[in-house]
Design an enzyme around this catalytic site. Structure first.
Site, PDB file in Angstrom:
ATOM      1  N   SER A 120       0.828  -1.206   0.000  1.00 38.07           N
ATOM      2  CA  SER A 120       0.000   0.000   0.000  1.00 38.07           C
ATOM      3  C   SER A 120       0.862   1.255   0.000  1.00 38.07           C
ATOM      4  CB  SER A 120      -0.946  -0.012   1.195  1.00 38.07           C
ATOM      5  OG  SER A 120      -0.252  -0.308   2.368  1.00 38.07           O
ATOM      6  N   HIS A 141      -2.230  -2.834  -6.678  1.00 41.40           N
ATOM      7  CA  HIS A 141      -2.811  -2.510  -5.370  1.00 41.40           C
ATOM      8  C   HIS A 141      -4.332  -2.719  -5.358  1.00 41.40           C
ATOM      9  CE1 HIS A 141      -3.470   0.658  -1.992  1.00 41.40           C
ATOM     10  NE2 HIS A 141      -3.328  -0.536  -1.488  1.00 41.40           N
ATOM     11  N   GLU A 153      -5.094  -0.326  -8.444  1.00 36.84           N
ATOM     12  CA  GLU A 153      -4.131   0.701  -8.860  1.00 36.84           C
ATOM     13  C   GLU A 153      -2.925  -0.043  -9.426  1.00 36.84           C
ATOM     14  OE1 GLU A 153      -3.721   4.584  -6.104  1.00 36.84           O
ATOM     15  OE2 GLU A 153      -3.658   2.729  -4.977  1.00 36.84           O
ATOM     16  N   ASN A 191      -4.258   6.101  -1.408  1.00 38.25           N
ATOM     17  CA  ASN A 191      -3.815   6.342  -0.028  1.00 38.25           C
ATOM     18  C   ASN A 191      -3.237   7.742   0.164  1.00 38.25           C
ATOM     19  OD1 ASN A 191      -4.699   3.956   1.041  1.00 38.25           O
ATOM     20  ND2 ASN A 191      -2.759   2.877   0.734  1.00 38.25           N
TER      21      ASN A 191
END
Ligand code: 3HC
Length: 293
Positions: A120, A141, A153, A191
């Site tokens: 992440s 991801h 992602e 994130n």
């Protein structure tokens, strides 16, 4: 190159979800963990989630059986990677552990095998650099819960080839996800936004702006999020959020990403969210009870 067989490293929350969606899409999957009990737990979760779909009439019993039949569990890393086309890694976010694992995978996987990390936040370029095939190394991801969330992602490291990106895009779409291509940067796209947003909610709680339940209700109803930010913090894990915040400060050299003191204190207390039974909510009763700070 066509991907047929996939190794998923890690049978935890993310790993079993990734194994589930890959097997359901028709790939042959080997799920690896370091102890049999973790593999058993991961397989039980996959079964439970498939049965959830069966009860709701979204899949048939034949599909459940076929999906489960395409997943095997294995402990020996060398045996796991020796004849796969793609390795997707979902092991704990510990840099040394990731680098050591990738070195070993690179040594034993066939030359054509693509290596993808579900990290992440950790640098794709840094992991790719410990292998002899950085052009075949990529970030993939997924989001939790993997069978439900619609995005992958795709993260391009410094040396990732376009062909690798195309293959991973095809696999992601085959497992039912939309993709976005992101150039490597801490936290990628999601994130980068999510972690500061959750941190801001925690700062507000720390300052007494609102109660935990009101902050969640405000964002849920005011912004139409499926979960309020503190419920989501407990869902993701406060330890993960703290780790990402500290990593952002280190990488960006910018204190705007700093974690709230309350988040750090809660992690030190072991109140890391749902998996610990306590975080911004207490999960010991019939329904989550908001904590007071
Ligand atoms: N596995 C499989 N399916 C699940 C599931 C799980 N763990 N949890 C829920 N589902 C399914 C249900 O079966 C249901 O399916 P249906 O619509 O076909 O009936 C559907 O999801 C909705 O579930 P529920 O009705 O039980 O509950 P909700 O409507 O409250 O939805 C939720 C649950 C999908 C988790 C929703 O609250 C949500 O989307 N929350 C936000 C999740 C999120 O933001 N995830 C990203 C976290 S960040 C991340 O992962 C990145 C990392 O790097 C930090």
């Amino acid at each position: 190159m066509e991907i047929k067989k996939i190794a998923v490293l890690g049978a935890g929350q993310m790993g079993n979800g990734i194994a589930h969606v890959c097997a359901q899409a028709g790939y042959e999957v080997i799920m690896r963990d370091i102890e049999q009990k973790f593999i058993d737990k991961g397989m039980a979760t996959i079964k439970k989630n498939l049965e959830r779909g069966l009860k709701k009439g979204r899949i048939t019993q034949e599909e459940v059986d076929a999906t489960l039949g395409r997943i095997t569990g294995e402990l020996d890393l060398k045996a796991v990677v020796k004849d796969v086309d793609l390795v997707i890694e979902a092991i704990p976010e510990i840099v040394k552990l990731k680098l050591d694992t990738w070195k070993e995978v690179d040594e034993h996987a066939p030359e054509h095998t693509i290596l993808a990390s579900n990290t992440s936040s950790i640098s794709i370029t840094q992991m790719a650099a410990v292998t002899k095939r950085p052009e075949k190394f990529i970030g993939m991801h997924f989001f939790n819960p993997v069978p439900v969330m619609g995005l992958v992602e795709i993260i391009k490291g410094q040396a990732t080839e376009d062909e690798t990106v195309e293959i991973i895009k095809t696999v992601s779409e085959k497992v039912g996800k939309k993709t976005v291509l992101v150039n490597e940067a801490p936290g990628f796209a999601v994130n980068r936004l999510l972690v500061p947003a959750i941190n801001e909610a925690v700062f507000a709680i720390q300052e007494g702006v609102a109660t935990v339940e009101d902050m969640d209700l405000a964002i849920k109803m005011g912004l139409n999020w499926p979960m309020g930010p503190l419920t989501l913090a407990d869902f993701v894990g406060l330890d993960t959020l703290l780790y990402i915040s500290d990593y952002f400060v280190e990488e960006f050299k910018d204190s705007k990403y700093r974690a709230p003191a309350l988040l750090r204190k809660m992690v030190r207390a072991g109140w890391v969210g749902r998996k610990a039974g306590k975080g911004f909510y207490d999960y010991s009763g019939d329904k989550p009870k908001p904590m007071r700070f």
